[in-house]
Scaffold this active site. Structure first.
Site, short mmCIF file in Angstrom:
data_model
loop_
_atom_site.label_atom_id
_atom_site.label_comp_id
_atom_site.label_asym_id
_atom_site.label_seq_id
_atom_site.Cartn_x
_atom_site.Cartn_y
_atom_site.Cartn_z
N GLY A 1 0.78 -1.24 0.00
CA GLY A 1 0.00 0.00 0.00
C GLY A 1 0.81 1.29 0.00
O GLY A 1 0.29 2.34 0.40
N ASN B 1 1.70 3.03 -2.55
CA ASN B 1 1.06 3.98 -3.49
C ASN B 1 -0.22 4.55 -2.89
O ASN B 1 -0.53 5.73 -3.10
CB ASN B 1 0.80 3.32 -4.84
CG ASN B 1 2.04 3.31 -5.72
OD1 ASN B 1 2.48 4.36 -6.19
ND2 ASN B 1 2.64 2.13 -5.89
N ARG C 1 -15.11 -14.65 -10.77
CA ARG C 1 -14.42 -13.36 -10.82
C ARG C 1 -15.43 -12.22 -10.97
O ARG C 1 -15.33 -11.19 -10.32
CB ARG C 1 -13.44 -13.37 -12.01
CG ARG C 1 -12.43 -12.26 -11.98
CD ARG C 1 -11.46 -12.39 -13.13
NE ARG C 1 -10.59 -13.56 -13.01
CZ ARG C 1 -9.50 -13.61 -12.27
NH1 ARG C 1 -9.13 -12.56 -11.56
NH2 ARG C 1 -8.76 -14.69 -12.22
N ARG D 1 -5.11 -8.66 -8.60
CA ARG D 1 -6.10 -9.60 -9.14
C ARG D 1 -6.54 -9.10 -10.50
O ARG D 1 -6.75 -7.91 -10.69
CB ARG D 1 -7.32 -9.65 -8.23
CG ARG D 1 -7.30 -10.79 -7.26
CD ARG D 1 -8.63 -10.95 -6.59
NE ARG D 1 -9.60 -11.65 -7.42
CZ ARG D 1 -9.54 -12.92 -7.73
NH1 ARG D 1 -8.54 -13.66 -7.31
NH2 ARG D 1 -10.46 -13.49 -8.48
N LEU E 1 -8.98 -8.22 -13.33
CA LEU E 1 -10.36 -7.76 -13.28
C LEU E 1 -11.15 -8.36 -14.44
O LEU E 1 -10.60 -8.59 -15.52
CB LEU E 1 -10.39 -6.23 -13.37
CG LEU E 1 -9.77 -5.53 -12.15
CD1 LEU E 1 -9.46 -4.08 -12.47
CD2 LEU E 1 -10.69 -5.63 -10.93
N HIS F 1 1.88 0.99 -13.02
CA HIS F 1 2.68 -0.19 -13.34
C HIS F 1 4.16 0.21 -13.29
O HIS F 1 4.53 1.29 -13.78
CB HIS F 1 2.31 -0.71 -14.73
CG HIS F 1 3.05 -1.94 -15.12
ND1 HIS F 1 2.73 -3.20 -14.61
CD2 HIS F 1 4.13 -2.13 -15.92
CE1 HIS F 1 3.57 -4.08 -15.10
NE2 HIS F 1 4.42 -3.48 -15.89
N GLU G 1 7.00 6.39 -8.62
CA GLU G 1 5.57 6.03 -8.60
C GLU G 1 4.82 6.93 -7.62
O GLU G 1 3.71 7.39 -7.90
CB GLU G 1 5.38 4.56 -8.16
CG GLU G 1 5.87 3.53 -9.16
CD GLU G 1 5.54 2.11 -8.72
OE1 GLU G 1 4.42 1.85 -8.25
OE2 GLU G 1 6.42 1.23 -8.86
C1 GAR Z 1 3.94 -1.10 -7.24
O1 GAR Z 1 5.29 -1.13 -7.63
C2 GAR Z 1 3.02 -1.09 -8.46
O2 GAR Z 1 3.55 -0.37 -9.53
C3 GAR Z 1 2.96 -2.57 -8.78
O3 GAR Z 1 2.86 -3.19 -7.52
C4 GAR Z 1 3.54 -2.41 -6.55
C5 GAR Z 1 2.59 -2.17 -5.40
O4 GAR Z 1 3.25 -1.53 -4.34
N1 GAR Z 1 1.84 -2.88 -9.61
C6 GAR Z 1 1.88 -3.77 -10.59
O5 GAR Z 1 2.85 -4.45 -10.84
C7 GAR Z 1 0.60 -3.89 -11.40
N2 GAR Z 1 0.82 -4.56 -12.63
P1 GAR Z 1 2.42 -0.83 -3.17
O6 GAR Z 1 1.45 -1.88 -2.61
O7 GAR Z 1 3.45 -0.46 -2.17
O8 GAR Z 1 1.71 0.34 -3.74
#
Ligand code: GAR
Length: 204
Positions: A13, A15, A66, A92, A94, A110, A175
């Protein structure tokens, strides 16, 4: 009025935390109405708890399909009043139903410069490929995995002697700036999608 967000997480979490911090600023044009996790003990839920944000935990294993799970999520999102859904490490796939339902109202972050390095194990594949630059992408979600109109990207260098962990940390720092910046653009009404490409309008 601020744009209401629903943020979907599965894990750490960080982000989500960057969005919570951005929304804490008085003049930020969005606010988080709901955090959804498909994992009961996702560490990221603690950020939502601390910030007093409503949470919904929906265990995907309790649904027959799903689509049933996605319909339950969608109902929670609608109930919260959220108008933009932000995937933030939501691990997951969608259903086409959900992606269609939230068409142009569903965004993802991403950890690569899409369309390069879709999927998982991104940083490992970045290292193996020998590219000298990588980064992150915020994009509208389309049914095909990690594709859709690109809203924002940030670049970081790949150095000789880098490890997956070092690249991941360098990308993650970007990010945390890129996601709030993309949400801000949308909330300001400056994002238009034309021929499946994002056009950003100048600020008035
Ligand atoms: C992040 O690096 C995000 O870009 C990636 O998962 C991580 C989540 O981190 N997402 C993907 O790879 C989606 N394809 P977080 O839980 O600390 O935000």
């Amino acid at each position: 009025m601020k744009l209401k967000l629903a943020v979907l997480i599965s894990g750490r979490g960080s982000n989500l935390k960057s969005l919570i911090d951005a929304c804490a600023a008085k003049d930020f044009p969005a606010e988080i109405a709901l955090v959804i996790s498909n994992k009961q003990n996702a560490p990221g839920l603690n950020f939502a708890k601390k910030a007093g944000i409503p949470m919904a935990i929906l265990d995907h294993k309790k649904y027959d399909s799903r689509e049933e799970f996605d319909k339950a999520m969608s109902a929670e999102i609608e109930k919260s009043g959220a108008k933009l859904v932000c995937l933030a490490g939501f691990m997951r796939l969608l259903s086409p139903w959900f992606v269609e339902k939230w068409h142009n109202k569903l965004i993802n972050i991403h950890p690569s410069l899409l369309p390069a390095f879709k999927g998982i194990d991104v940083h490992k594949r970045v290292l193996e490929s020998g590219v000298k630059t990588t980064g992150c992408t915020v994009h509208f979600v389309r049914p095909e995995m990690d594709s859709g109109p690109i809203i924002a990207q940030a670049e970081v260098p790949v150095f000789s002697g880098d490890t997956e962990e070092k690249i991941a940390a360098r990308v993650l720092a970007e990010e945390h700036k890129c996601y709030p910046a993309a949400v801000k653009l949308i909330a300001e009404g400056r994002v238009e999608i034309k021929d499946e490409r994002v056009l950003i309008r100048e600020k008035n």
